[in-house]
Design an enzyme around this catalytic site. Structure first.
Site, mmCIF file in Angstrom:
data_model
loop_
_atom_site.group_PDB
_atom_site.id
_atom_site.type_symbol
_atom_site.label_atom_id
_atom_site.label_comp_id
_atom_site.label_asym_id
_atom_site.label_seq_id
_atom_site.Cartn_x
_atom_site.Cartn_y
_atom_site.Cartn_z
ATOM 1 C CB CYS A 101 58.762 28.600 23.831
ATOM 2 S SG CYS A 101 57.762 28.861 22.345
ATOM 3 C CG HIS A 109 59.114 33.274 24.794
ATOM 4 N ND1 HIS A 109 60.298 32.653 24.487
ATOM 5 C CD2 HIS A 109 58.241 32.937 23.817
ATOM 6 C CE1 HIS A 109 60.157 31.964 23.361
ATOM 7 N NE2 HIS A 109 58.912 32.125 22.937
ATOM 8 C CD GLU A 140 62.586 34.302 26.837
ATOM 9 O OE1 GLU A 140 62.537 33.939 25.642
ATOM 10 O OE2 GLU A 140 62.010 33.674 27.753
#
Length: 194
Positions: free
Chosen positions: A77, A175, A177
């Site tokens: 990001c 992202h 994650e």
């Protein structure tokens, strides 16, 4: 394998740490240059505003360390945006790893882009086992245009880089994650890249 998540006060680092744990690995949070240099893999996160994040990097001396790292580095990001030459956000000079200026989405689209979008034109071992047009999770108002180092593209009013790669440096605008099974696959691919 030693995995270090750079902790410079501008990242959602716990969620990345937990995602790595779910893959069966442990990651260390660190701002210590020696520990970062000794890592097998480095993750460079970023959440927030570019100029203040860059100032935190400078305050810790990490602005000169990160571009010199030799092991695989993954910017996420804002981390990816700071790896670029410049960002319009806060009129900020970046680390210059990727030779591209990050610019703001124009007023034709709702800003920030928040939520799920598709990735395509996948061109890296970072995306092994990932299908074209899979969905990934994004939150951003600024983007890197498509360049030679672009390894994945999304479309939000126009096509833009959702991932970049040059030498040992990788960056994802999304992202991983927070991108469910697809994101875990991409993180796992990064962890096994030589």
């Amino acid at each position: 394998m030693k995995i270090v998540i750079i902790n410079y006060g501008a990242g959602n680092i716990q969620s990345i740490k937990f995602a790595i744990q779910r893959l069966g690995y442990e990651a260390v949070l660190s701002s210590d240059p020696e520990e970062i240099k000794a890592a097998d893999k480095v993750i460079f996160p970023g959440v927030g505003e570019a100029s203040s994040a860059m100032q935190k990097l400078k305050d810790s001396g990490l602005d000169t360390l990160v571009p010199k790292l030799k092991q695989p580095v993954l910017g996420i990001c804002l981390g990816m945006q700071l790896m670029c030459k410049y960002t319009e956000e806060g009129d900020t000079q970046g680390l210059g790893i990727f030779d591209v200026d990050v610019v703001r989405f124009d007023n034709q689209v709702k800003v920030p882009q928040i939520g799920w979008n598709q990735i395509e034109s996948l061109q890296s071992n970072l995306f092994l086992g990932v299908e074209e047009k899979e969905y990934i999770y994004l939150v951003h108002s600024y983007y890197a245009p498509v360049i030679n180092e672009t390894i994945a593209v999304s479309n939000y009013g126009l096509p833009y880089s959702t991932a970049l790669h040059k030498d040992n440096f990788y960056g994802t605008q999304f992202h991983p994650e927070k991108s469910s099974v697809v994101g875990e696959k991409i993180l796992k691919n990064f962890l096994i890249i030589k």
